[in-house]
Design a protein around this motif. Sequence first.
Motif, PDB file in Angstrom:
ATOM      1  N   HIS A 194       8.121  -0.243   6.470  1.00 21.63           N
ATOM      2  CA  HIS A 194       7.030   0.012   5.528  1.00 21.63           C
ATOM      3  C   HIS A 194       7.152  -0.897   4.303  1.00 21.63           C
ATOM      4  O   HIS A 194       6.871  -0.471   3.178  1.00 21.63           O
ATOM      5  N   HIS A 195       7.560  -2.121   4.530  1.00 23.62           N
ATOM      6  CA  HIS A 195       7.820  -3.087   3.455  1.00 23.62           C
ATOM      7  C   HIS A 195       6.735  -3.048   2.369  1.00 23.62           C
ATOM      8  O   HIS A 195       5.542  -3.157   2.654  1.00 23.62           O
ATOM      9  N   GLY A 196       7.170  -2.869   1.113  1.00 24.16           N
ATOM     10  CA  GLY A 196       6.233  -2.889  -0.009  1.00 24.16           C
ATOM     11  C   GLY A 196       5.521  -1.581  -0.265  1.00 24.16           C
ATOM     12  O   GLY A 196       4.582  -1.532  -1.076  1.00 24.16           O
ATOM     13  N   ASP A 197       5.976  -0.493   0.368  1.00 23.87           N
ATOM     14  CA  ASP A 197       5.256   0.778   0.222  1.00 23.87           C
ATOM     15  C   ASP A 197       5.253   1.265  -1.230  1.00 23.87           C
ATOM     16  O   ASP A 197       4.220   1.709  -1.744  1.00 23.87           O
ATOM     17  N   ALA A 198       6.385   1.185  -1.901  1.00 23.43           N
ATOM     18  CA  ALA A 198       6.465   1.684  -3.281  1.00 23.43           C
ATOM     19  C   ALA A 198       5.527   0.913  -4.202  1.00 23.43           C
ATOM     20  O   ALA A 198       4.864   1.504  -5.069  1.00 23.43           O
ATOM     21  N   ALA A 199       5.439  -0.406  -3.998  1.00 22.93           N
ATOM     22  CA  ALA A 199       4.564  -1.237  -4.836  1.00 22.93           C
ATOM     23  C   ALA A 199       3.098  -0.885  -4.613  1.00 22.93           C
ATOM     24  O   ALA A 199       2.308  -0.815  -5.566  1.00 22.93           O
ATOM     25  N   HIS A 200       2.746  -0.630  -3.356  1.00 24.33           N
ATOM     26  CA  HIS A 200       1.358  -0.279  -3.058  1.00 24.33           C
ATOM     27  C   HIS A 200       1.025   1.125  -3.549  1.00 24.33           C
ATOM     28  O   HIS A 200      -0.098   1.392  -3.986  1.00 24.33           O
ATOM     29  N   GLN A 201       2.002   2.012  -3.478  1.00 26.09           N
ATOM     30  CA  GLN A 201       1.800   3.358  -4.026  1.00 26.09           C
ATOM     31  C   GLN A 201       1.548   3.278  -5.519  1.00 26.09           C
ATOM     32  O   GLN A 201       0.666   3.963  -6.055  1.00 26.09           O
ATOM     33  N   ALA A 202       2.311   2.443  -6.207  1.00 25.23           N
ATOM     34  CA  ALA A 202       2.143   2.289  -7.656  1.00 25.23           C
ATOM     35  C   ALA A 202       0.760   1.755  -7.986  1.00 25.23           C
ATOM     36  O   ALA A 202       0.120   2.194  -8.960  1.00 25.23           O
ATOM     37  N   LEU A 203       0.279   0.813  -7.187  1.00 25.10           N
ATOM     38  CA  LEU A 203      -1.051   0.246  -7.401  1.00 25.10           C
ATOM     39  C   LEU A 203      -2.135   1.305  -7.238  1.00 25.10           C
ATOM     40  O   LEU A 203      -3.002   1.464  -8.114  1.00 25.10           O
ATOM     41  N   ILE A 204      -2.075   2.035  -6.150  1.00 27.58           N
ATOM     42  CA  ILE A 204      -3.100   3.053  -5.886  1.00 27.58           C
ATOM     43  C   ILE A 204      -3.024   4.172  -6.925  1.00 27.58           C
ATOM     44  O   ILE A 204      -4.059   4.660  -7.410  1.00 27.58           O
ATOM     45  N   THR A 205      -1.826   4.572  -7.298  1.00 26.71           N
ATOM     46  CA  THR A 205      -1.662   5.630  -8.304  1.00 26.71           C
ATOM     47  C   THR A 205      -2.308   5.231  -9.629  1.00 26.71           C
ATOM     48  O   THR A 205      -2.991   6.036 -10.279  1.00 26.71           O
ATOM     49  N   ALA A 206      -2.112   3.986 -10.027  1.00 30.28           N
ATOM     50  CA  ALA A 206      -2.684   3.510 -11.293  1.00 30.28           C
ATOM     51  C   ALA A 206      -4.204   3.461 -11.234  1.00 30.28           C
ATOM     52  O   ALA A 206      -4.882   3.825 -12.199  1.00 30.28           O
ATOM     53  N   VAL A 207      -4.739   3.012 -10.110  1.00 35.26           N
ATOM     54  CA  VAL A 207      -6.198   2.954  -9.967  1.00 35.26           C
ATOM     55  C   VAL A 207      -6.778   4.366  -9.992  1.00 35.26           C
ATOM     56  O   VAL A 207      -7.768   4.630 -10.690  1.00 35.26           O
ATOM     57  N   VAL A 208      -6.162   5.275  -9.258  1.00 42.07           N
ATOM     58  CA  VAL A 208      -6.634   6.662  -9.212  1.00 42.07           C
ATOM     59  C   VAL A 208      -6.569   7.293 -10.605  1.00 42.07           C
ATOM     60  O   VAL A 208      -7.472   8.038 -11.013  1.00 42.07           O
ATOM     61  N   ALA A 209      -5.520   6.963 -11.359  1.00 47.16           N
ATOM     62  CA  ALA A 209      -5.346   7.538 -12.701  1.00 47.16           C
ATOM     63  C   ALA A 209      -6.274   6.895 -13.726  1.00 47.16           C
ATOM     64  O   ALA A 209      -6.374   7.375 -14.861  1.00 47.16           O
TER      65      ALA A 209
END
Length: 233
Positions: A194-209
């Motif tokens: 799942h390479h890069g999962d944490a980085a993508h989670q951070a991106l989506i979390t910021a957009v959602v917030a």
Amino acid sequence: MNPVSSLGPLRPSPLVEQATSHLRAQITEGHWSVGTKIPGETTLAKTLGVGRSTVREAVRTLATLGLLQSRQGAGVFVIADHEAEEWPVRLRRAAVADVYEVRMLIEVQAARLAAGRRTDEDLVVLDAALTARRTAGAGADGAFVDADIALHRAVVTAAHNPVLTDLFGEFAPALRQALIDLVELLGLRREDPHHGDAAHQALITAVVAGDAESAARAAQAELEQTLAHLRKA
């Protein structure tokens, strides 16, 4: 040689496309060399059996392709004997890292805009895209890259700027195979499927917030990491 001797009357409709094709052939086949002034609208219209407006549109198209140039008071001249490469072709020929740098500029701004413009429908799509990327982690590299690109496309779409969306659409095909090759070459998913999962989670979390600057930073960090891999490959 008569500059219009190889031309002939056209069949009915679509006349503009036919006229463009015939005039392009005059140039690419060497009947009209670079620097030559082509016959006037009236002459071409009569020879091709079409109206002057059709000739005018054909000439305009060939000018857009970089073959002709209108010079006020002098006429229309041939300025190249082959068409400039279309944008998607130029992208495929460009160094992948160079393309990626531009993609990064697009996506960082898109992430910033998405955080302020995302709708409830966008939130559903973004969540589904993140889930799909995680699911694809169990599959082949091609499916994983496709899911990764789909997630980034969802962020760009959430920015609700059609120009950014179209630009991303042009870049994605140029990057897909290169990213698959990169993943395989460097074994990026060998230890972490799942390479890069944490980085993508951070991106989506910021957009959602709705945190525009955090979204931009997350996109920048994630894309810079991949760009670094590209430069080493």
